[in-house]
Design a protein around this motif. Structure first.
Motif, PDB file in Angstrom:
ATOM      1  N   LEU A   1       1.860   6.489  15.611  1.00 52.67           N
ATOM      2  CA  LEU A   1       2.873   6.551  16.024  1.00 52.67           C
ATOM      3  C   LEU A   1       4.084   7.693  15.054  1.00 52.67           C
ATOM      4  O   LEU A   1       4.828   8.417  15.813  1.00 52.67           O
ATOM      5  CB  LEU A   1       3.819   5.484  15.987  1.00 52.67           C
ATOM      6  N   LEU A   2       4.077   7.480  13.753  1.00 54.06           N
ATOM      7  CA  LEU A   2       4.707   8.245  13.124  1.00 54.06           C
ATOM      8  C   LEU A   2       4.378   9.918  12.992  1.00 54.06           C
ATOM      9  O   LEU A   2       5.051  10.616  13.065  1.00 54.06           O
ATOM     10  CB  LEU A   2       4.680   7.790  11.532  1.00 54.06           C
ATOM     11  N   GLU A   3       3.062   9.884  13.247  1.00 55.08           N
ATOM     12  CA  GLU A   3       2.758  11.520  13.308  1.00 55.08           C
ATOM     13  C   GLU A   3       3.028  12.157  14.626  1.00 55.08           C
ATOM     14  O   GLU A   3       3.260  13.122  14.633  1.00 55.08           O
ATOM     15  CB  GLU A   3       1.152  11.133  13.109  1.00 55.08           C
ATOM     16  N   GLU A   4       3.068  11.234  15.903  1.00 52.38           N
ATOM     17  CA  GLU A   4       3.492  11.445  17.005  1.00 52.38           C
ATOM     18  C   GLU A   4       4.904  11.991  16.887  1.00 52.38           C
ATOM     19  O   GLU A   4       5.491  13.013  17.468  1.00 52.38           O
ATOM     20  CB  GLU A   4       3.371  10.651  17.889  1.00 52.38           C
ATOM     21  N   GLN A   5       5.673  11.187  16.291  1.00 57.99           N
ATOM     22  CA  GLN A   5       7.249  11.517  16.095  1.00 57.99           C
ATOM     23  C   GLN A   5       7.271  12.713  15.326  1.00 57.99           C
ATOM     24  O   GLN A   5       8.393  13.440  15.469  1.00 57.99           O
ATOM     25  CB  GLN A   5       7.994  10.122  15.539  1.00 57.99           C
TER      26      GLN A   5
END
Length: 85
Positions: free
Chosen positions: A12-16
């Protein structure tokens, strides 16, 4: 400080990071914390529950005209100002 994240949280952090243009996870986390400070704290799941409640109201046709809401807020504000003077 070291934080251990679940793999889904890391994804999720990487996507954001890709979507938002923040330069690091640190910047992204700081932005999230700032957002919490500005918008208030919600209990875990509370915001999701409130959003689902609002979506259900929309789906059921329980809506109020936005212009009417602003008129009522203006009236309430004017009334409150009159009481202060």
């Amino acid at each position: 400080m070291n934080i251990i994240l679940r793999p889904e949280t890391e994804r999720l952090l990487e996507e954001q990071l890709k979507k938002t243009g923040y330069q690091s996870v640190d910047e992204l986390v700081r932005a999230g914390i700032t957002s919490l400070e500005i918008h208030g704290d919600f209990a875990p799941g509370e915001l999701d529950r409130l959003l689902a409640e609002g979506e259900a109201d929309l789906a059921a046709g329980h809506v109020v005209d936005g212009e009417q809401v602003f008129r009522e807020l203006d009236q309430m504000s004017a009334s409150r100002r009159e009481k202060l003077t």
